[in-house]
Design an enzyme around this catalytic site. Sequence first.
Site, PDB file in Angstrom:
ATOM      1  N   LYS A 149       0.342  -5.497   0.422  1.00  0.00           N
ATOM      2  CA  LYS A 149       0.682  -4.085   0.595  1.00  0.00           C
ATOM      3  C   LYS A 149       1.230  -3.897   2.000  1.00  0.00           C
ATOM      4  CE  LYS A 149      -1.187   0.585   0.524  1.00  0.00           C
ATOM      5  NZ  LYS A 149      -2.355   1.439   0.254  1.00  0.00           N
ATOM      6  N   LYS A 168       3.399  -4.244  -3.268  1.00  0.00           N
ATOM      7  CA  LYS A 168       3.666  -2.827  -3.078  1.00  0.00           C
ATOM      8  C   LYS A 168       4.289  -2.607  -1.716  1.00  0.00           C
ATOM      9  CE  LYS A 168       1.118   1.430  -2.631  1.00  0.00           C
ATOM     10  NZ  LYS A 168      -0.152   1.995  -2.383  1.00  0.00           N
TER      11      LYS A 168
HETATM   12  C1  PBG Z   1      -3.972   4.737  -0.255  1.00  0.00           C
HETATM   13  C2  PBG Z   1      -2.789   4.520  -1.115  1.00  0.00           C
HETATM   14  C3  PBG Z   1      -1.455   4.780  -0.764  1.00  0.00           C
HETATM   15  C4  PBG Z   1      -0.716   4.489  -1.917  1.00  0.00           C
HETATM   16  C5  PBG Z   1      -1.594   4.048  -2.882  1.00  0.00           C
HETATM   17  N1  PBG Z   1      -2.865   4.062  -2.366  1.00  0.00           N
HETATM   18  C6  PBG Z   1      -0.880   5.324   0.468  1.00  0.00           C
HETATM   19  C7  PBG Z   1      -1.072   4.631   1.742  1.00  0.00           C
HETATM   20  O1  PBG Z   1      -1.539   3.485   1.812  1.00  0.00           O
HETATM   21  O2  PBG Z   1      -0.766   5.242   2.756  1.00  0.00           O
HETATM   22  C8  PBG Z   1       0.773   4.664  -2.031  1.00  0.00           C
HETATM   23  C9  PBG Z   1       1.256   4.970  -3.410  1.00  0.00           C
HETATM   24  C10 PBG Z   1       2.620   5.544  -3.453  1.00  0.00           C
HETATM   25  O3  PBG Z   1       3.294   5.789  -2.432  1.00  0.00           O
HETATM   26  O4  PBG Z   1       3.065   5.793  -4.585  1.00  0.00           O
HETATM   27  N2  PBG Z   1      -4.549   3.588   0.263  1.00  0.00           N
HETATM   28 ZN    ZN Z   2      -6.165   4.081   1.788  1.00  0.00          ZN
END
Ligand code: PBG
Ligand code: ZN
Length: 324
Positions: A194, A247
């Site tokens: 991520k 992601k």
């Molecule tokens: C929170 C989380 C996020 C997303 C999924 N879980 C945001 C972040 O990490 O700031 C992003 C999902 C999306 O943008 O569709 N941990």
């Molecule tokens: Zn988070």
Amino acid sequence: MNSLIRPRRLRISAGIRQLVRETSLEASNFVYPLFVVPGSNVRSEIPSMPGVFHLSPDMAVKEAAAAYALGIPAVLVFGLPEYKDAEGSSAWDMNSPVQKAMTMIKAALPDIIVIGDVCLCEYTSHGHCGLLNGHDVDNDSTLELLAKVALSQAQAGADMVAPSDMMDGRILAIRNKLNENGYKNVSIMSYAVKYASAYYGPFRDAAECAPQFGDRSSYQMDPANRREAMREVELDIAEGADIIMVKPALAYLDIVREIRDNFDYPMAAYNVSGEYSMVKAAAAQGWIDEKRMVLENLLSMKRAGADIIITYHAMDAARWLQEK
Ligand code: PBG
Ligand code: ZN
């Protein structure tokens, strides 16, 4: 012109193109995210994500049923809690909207796969994904809390948990906690890779989880790194992850392909909020053909090697696939 070899021969009709098509997209590949809020009879559109709604648990059940009827096998549940504190304790409160929605969805639709997003940022007053020590997000003290969140979701009926926090060691902590409590068959889809991405912008509006100071670069990955992604995947598999996730998806399809070539594990790609909202904004202007662009984007994730696609377009795409 050498007429022995003519690639266009296999493009001359829809029938031939179909016969030699290498990749296909199915509704059964999709996971549909839901944003659950307190209350009942709530269905309000999220301004930064047209076509995506804040749903109270009762309305989340209806949305899940509509998705399931279109052949979408799974939902990923995010939540906006009633209260926030420094620890994010509403994340494991069995009376919180997420846990309630999970129980209600499983009661109404026993065969749908309910996946819980495991993180703290939606539940902490400071908006970071873990416990703070000064301005530092403290890794090891966060693990126990994440494990509690995963357990509460399993108790609420989740079939699978998906930790998105990016703390080191969280897969093992969650696996152990689930095993110790009799949830050995609850699976883990790890947000293994991520990146710290600008593409999460619209989601932070949707989930009200923007950090109150700083950013997430001390725990999410640097977009410049490819080899590190392979190490993250290795670690999460060793700790017991069942499915690995990359992601965002579109700007990281090289990573998706490299993981597919190196690991024989199911893989998900997360078509995140920024990817979604860019398409919706351009479509609203009449600048692009939404249906064609969405199906092309999702197909590219499949072609890159993803088995599972988490996408806010899931319902539209499933409908469009039925038309074809
Ligand atoms: C929170 C989380 C996020 C997303 C999924 N879980 C945001 C972040 O990490 O700031 C992003 C999902 C999306 O943008 O569709 N941990
Ligand atoms: Zn988070």
